[in-house]
Design a protein around this motif. Structure first.
Motif, PDB file in Angstrom:
ATOM      1  N   SER A  46       9.258   7.773  12.743  1.00 28.83           N
ATOM      2  CA  SER A  46       9.613   6.358  12.820  1.00 28.83           C
ATOM      3  C   SER A  46      10.054   5.824  11.462  1.00 28.83           C
ATOM      4  CB  SER A  46       8.412   5.555  13.339  1.00 28.83           C
ATOM      5  OG  SER A  46       8.711   4.173  13.380  1.00 28.83           O
ATOM      6  N   LEU A  47       9.300   6.197  10.409  1.00 31.39           N
ATOM      7  CA  LEU A  47       9.644   5.724   9.069  1.00 31.39           C
ATOM      8  C   LEU A  47      10.949   6.345   8.573  1.00 31.39           C
ATOM      9  CD1 LEU A  47       6.125   5.752   7.356  1.00 31.39           C
ATOM     10  CD2 LEU A  47       7.380   3.780   8.251  1.00 31.39           C
ATOM     11  N   LEU A  48      11.186   7.607   8.918  1.00 33.66           N
ATOM     12  CA  LEU A  48      12.439   8.260   8.523  1.00 33.66           C
ATOM     13  C   LEU A  48      13.626   7.591   9.202  1.00 33.66           C
ATOM     14  CD1 LEU A  48      13.983  10.531   7.093  1.00 33.66           C
ATOM     15  CD2 LEU A  48      13.505  11.996   9.074  1.00 33.66           C
ATOM     16  N   THR A  49      13.491   7.324  10.503  1.00 29.71           N
ATOM     17  CA  THR A  49      14.569   6.670  11.241  1.00 29.71           C
ATOM     18  C   THR A  49      14.844   5.290  10.673  1.00 29.71           C
ATOM     19  OG1 THR A  49      13.770   7.831  13.210  1.00 29.71           O
ATOM     20  CG2 THR A  49      15.379   6.091  13.558  1.00 29.71           C
ATOM     21  N   ALA A  73      11.726  -5.875   4.220  1.00 23.37           N
ATOM     22  CA  ALA A  73      11.763  -4.520   4.761  1.00 23.37           C
ATOM     23  C   ALA A  73      10.419  -3.809   4.728  1.00 23.37           C
ATOM     24  CB  ALA A  73      12.804  -3.695   3.999  1.00 23.37           C
ATOM     25  N   PHE A  74       9.650  -3.968   3.656  1.00 26.23           N
ATOM     26  CA  PHE A  74       8.470  -3.123   3.501  1.00 26.23           C
ATOM     27  C   PHE A  74       7.296  -3.548   4.368  1.00 26.23           C
ATOM     28  CE2 PHE A  74       6.337  -6.319   1.021  1.00 26.23           C
ATOM     29  CZ  PHE A  74       4.988  -5.943   1.016  1.00 26.23           C
ATOM     30  N   ILE A  75       7.206  -4.833   4.692  1.00 28.41           N
ATOM     31  CA  ILE A  75       5.977  -5.332   5.298  1.00 28.41           C
ATOM     32  C   ILE A  75       5.752  -4.772   6.702  1.00 28.41           C
ATOM     33  CG2 ILE A  75       7.060  -7.432   6.205  1.00 28.41           C
ATOM     34  CD1 ILE A  75       3.505  -7.063   4.708  1.00 28.41           C
ATOM     35  N   TRP A 103      12.180   2.750   2.599  1.00 28.92           N
ATOM     36  CA  TRP A 103      11.844   4.129   2.237  1.00 28.92           C
ATOM     37  C   TRP A 103      10.511   4.256   1.515  1.00 28.92           C
ATOM     38  CZ3 TRP A 103      13.890   8.618   3.777  1.00 28.92           C
ATOM     39  CH2 TRP A 103      15.143   8.596   4.389  1.00 28.92           C
ATOM     40  N   ILE A 104       9.989   3.180   0.953  1.00 30.31           N
ATOM     41  CA  ILE A 104       8.774   3.282   0.138  1.00 30.31           C
ATOM     42  C   ILE A 104       7.600   3.825   0.957  1.00 30.31           C
ATOM     43  CG2 ILE A 104       7.995   0.890   0.521  1.00 30.31           C
ATOM     44  CD1 ILE A 104       7.800   2.718  -2.840  1.00 30.31           C
ATOM     45  N   ASN A 105       7.475   3.339   2.193  1.00 28.31           N
ATOM     46  CA  ASN A 105       6.345   3.781   3.005  1.00 28.31           C
ATOM     47  C   ASN A 105       6.509   5.208   3.491  1.00 28.31           C
ATOM     48  OD1 ASN A 105       4.492   1.426   3.204  1.00 28.31           O
ATOM     49  ND2 ASN A 105       6.361   0.437   3.940  1.00 28.31           N
ATOM     50  N   TYR A 106       7.765   5.617   3.713  1.00 24.19           N
ATOM     51  CA  TYR A 106       8.003   7.019   4.065  1.00 24.19           C
ATOM     52  C   TYR A 106       7.582   7.917   2.905  1.00 24.19           C
ATOM     53  CZ  TYR A 106      10.397  11.283   5.512  1.00 24.19           C
ATOM     54  OH  TYR A 106      10.678  12.578   5.861  1.00 24.19           O
ATOM     55  N   GLY A 107       7.905   7.492   1.692  1.00 24.24           N
ATOM     56  CA  GLY A 107       7.539   8.283   0.519  1.00 24.24           C
ATOM     57  C   GLY A 107       6.039   8.390   0.328  1.00 24.24           C
ATOM     58  N   ILE A 164       0.585   0.750  -2.906  1.00 28.04           N
ATOM     59  CA  ILE A 164       1.777   1.009  -3.717  1.00 28.04           C
ATOM     60  C   ILE A 164       2.943   0.149  -3.251  1.00 28.04           C
ATOM     61  CG2 ILE A 164       3.547   2.730  -4.241  1.00 28.04           C
ATOM     62  CD1 ILE A 164       1.313   4.819  -4.350  1.00 28.04           C
ATOM     63  N   ALA A 165       3.140   0.088  -1.926  1.00 30.15           N
ATOM     64  CA  ALA A 165       4.270  -0.689  -1.396  1.00 30.15           C
ATOM     65  C   ALA A 165       4.130  -2.170  -1.738  1.00 30.15           C
ATOM     66  CB  ALA A 165       4.356  -0.507   0.115  1.00 30.15           C
TER      67      ALA A 165
END
Length: 539
Positions: A323-326, A40-42, A177-181, A195-196
């Motif tokens: 985009s990150l929120l969605t 998910a994060f990449i 959610w990590i990147n949105y944060g 961080i991610a």
């Protein structure tokens, strides 16, 4: 509140459903948190402006950036493919417990390499770390499901294996959610994207700490001729004394099944390989299992997982935060769907109906999204806010997630962990995991180019494949819920149509229970006898 019903293949003492079996399953399936997070994060991390600036990607054309992003993502799948294959010798020689421990250690090494990457090192450490992490995850994706399948009581086997999918989705939610944060709370710079990457160390480290405390699989111990150790392990997992009739019956069934399977091609490392490829029935199961992962990827799930910002941009979502929120909302819906599947669907409705319903609903949603993009052409009319049509497309995308998550997301893993004999299971699960990662690699490698070349045709492509999967499941995939692992041969008996197999075998098991009741003999002890197998060869 959801009712967690259990349908038992035989009378089962309540002690069997104890905290130990759940705890062992949770520790083993925690490997899936690593998988879910990395999946998910990449995609969102490499879309961050801070990441692009760090590695000089802002000057690249769209085509050049698509190539690099595809390489970063697909290197991971390539590592997973080979890791799944290596999982076979690791699982055979080291067992499930130490195999998972080794996988976690290798994962931590790969994650640490990625956190050491910077503008001075270039993308080399990212590529290398992604491959090493992939090797670990490939092996873990092989070992974790079969371990849980081997320790689980039949009535809750789907639920326990389903923890693997739940943990996958928990990791995915954090990854989405990590990147949105960090974009909200961390200034743009190296720390923001790092961080991610560093959070990977958390699930990997937790599995390193937890794996040594697992009880080894009794079935693996019997396959290594360690029957006394197997009884001790089974007694601990079932929370029953070694002389309890239920435990004696289960241990006898495991020993009889393993002895029968070994007799087919002999013991040893290559025995399971010879067993599979010398038996047309097992080759068929191998093809069926691999095909389920092909159909799973044909839904478009890994295109969405790894390139969610691209997906939402094609619908009309603009801006990094939006985009990150969605994407984060998509991850939460996947988690809730997996929880519903785990707690109610998989062991109540079974495998076949969930796959068919998931394909029907998912295809309708994909067709709607394709129609919206074809008609509204949001890429030609960029706006800071979504139109009503764009909002409806997002709603259908989320609805697609509602159909996919309780069906195709985890069911193939449950099915492939169940249907192979113990003596071949480590090898066949390696093949199944490798199949999953091979198809994921193909999707991840070519998705950016597909969206550039095909536009809304990508959604039509995935929707049509989901429609084609429906007759495949209906005619070729038998139901396996509630069937003991030692009776899976009966499900695939020659001449028994897949759509009728479950009903016939459950009737047979119930008749045997009545026949043996009061005679002091175990129906499981004759499972592997030829005359019992021949009884299933009905039309």
């Amino acid at each position: 509140m959801v009712k967690l019903s259990k349908v038992e293949d035989r009378p089962t003492p309540p002690e069997v459903y104890n905290w130990r079996v759940y705890m062992n399953a949770i520790i083993a399936t925690f490997a899936a948190v690593m998988i879910g997070y990395d999946s998910a994060f990449i995609g969102t991390s490499i879309s961050l402006a801070s990441f692009k600036k760090e590695f000089g990607l802002t000057k690249l054309s769209t085509t050049e950036f698509n190539l690099i992003s595809a390489n970063i993502v697909s290197m991971y799948q390539a590592g997973c493919f080979f890791g799944a294959i290596f999982g076979y010798p690791i699982g055979y020689f080291l067992g499930r417990r130490y195999g998972l421990f080794l996988s976690a250690v290798v994962f931590v090494i790969g994650a640490a390499m990625q956190t050491g990457a910077s503008s001075s090192t270039g993308l080399g450490l990212i590529y290398g770390g992604r491959v090493i992490v992939g090797l670990a995850i490939g092996a873990a994706s092989n070992l974790a499901p079969i371990y849980v399948a081997e320790i689980a009581p039949p009535a809750i086997r789907g639920r326990l294996i389903g923890l693997y999918e739940l943990c996958w989705q928990i990791g995915g939610v954090v990854g989405f959610w990590i990147n949105y944060g960090v974009t909200l709370h961390v200034p743009a710079g190296r720390k923001q994207w790092l961080i991610a990457f560093a959070v990977q160390l958390v699930p990997g480290g937790m599995l390193v700490l937890g794996a040594p405390f697992l009880s080894e699989s009794p079935r693996w111990l019997v396959s290594r001729d360690r029957n006394d150790d197997a009884v001790k392990s089974l007694s601990k997992i079932r929370n029953l004394p070694a002389d309890h009739p239920y435990l004696i019956e289960e241990a006898s069934a495991i020993e009889a099944a393993v002895a029968h399977e070994k007799s087919l091609a002999g013991a040893g490392f290559f025995g399971p390989v010879r067993t599979v490829f010398s038996d047309k029935k097992l080759v068929l199961r191998l093809l069926l299992g691999s095909s389920l992962f092909a159909w799973q990827n044909a839904t478009g799930i890994n295109a969405i997982n790894y390139y969610s910002p691209t997906i939402f941009k094609s619908i009309g979502v603009t801006g990094t935060h939006a985009s990150l929120l969605t994407t984060g909302v998509y991850g939460i819906i996947k988690l809730l769907g997996a929880l519903f599947w785990l707690s109610y669907v998989v062991d109540y409705f079974g495998r076949r109906p969930t796959l068919i319903v998931g394909s029907v609903g998912g295809a309708i949603c994909m067709y709607y999204i394709a129609a919206y993009i074809a008609i509204a052409k949001p890429q030609l009319h960029p706006a800071t806010t979504l139109s009503s049509g764009g909002k409806s497309a997002i709603a259908f995308f989320y609805l697609w997630t509602v159909f996919y998550s309780p069906s195709w997301n985890g069911t193939p893993w449950v099915f492939t962990a169940e249907v192979f004999p113990q003596h071949t299971r480590t090898f066949t699960q390696a093949c199944m995991a490798a199949s999953n990662w091979l198809y994921s690699f193909l999707i991840a490698r070519f998705t950016p180019q597909m969206f550039t070349a095909m536009g809304y045709g990508v959604y039509l492509f995935f929707a049509s494949l989901m429609i084609v999967s429906i007759p495949f499941v209906f005619f070729f995939i038998p139901e396996t819920k509630q069937i003991p692992l030692e009776r899976m041969d009966d499900i695939f008996a020659p001449g028994l149509p897949a759509r009728h197999a479950h009903k016939r075998v459950m009737e047979m098991i119930q008749n045997e229970q009545h026949a043996y009741k009061g005679h002091g003999s175990s129906p499981s002890s004759s499972v592997m006898e030829k005359e019992e197998i021949e009884r299933t060869e009905v039309v």
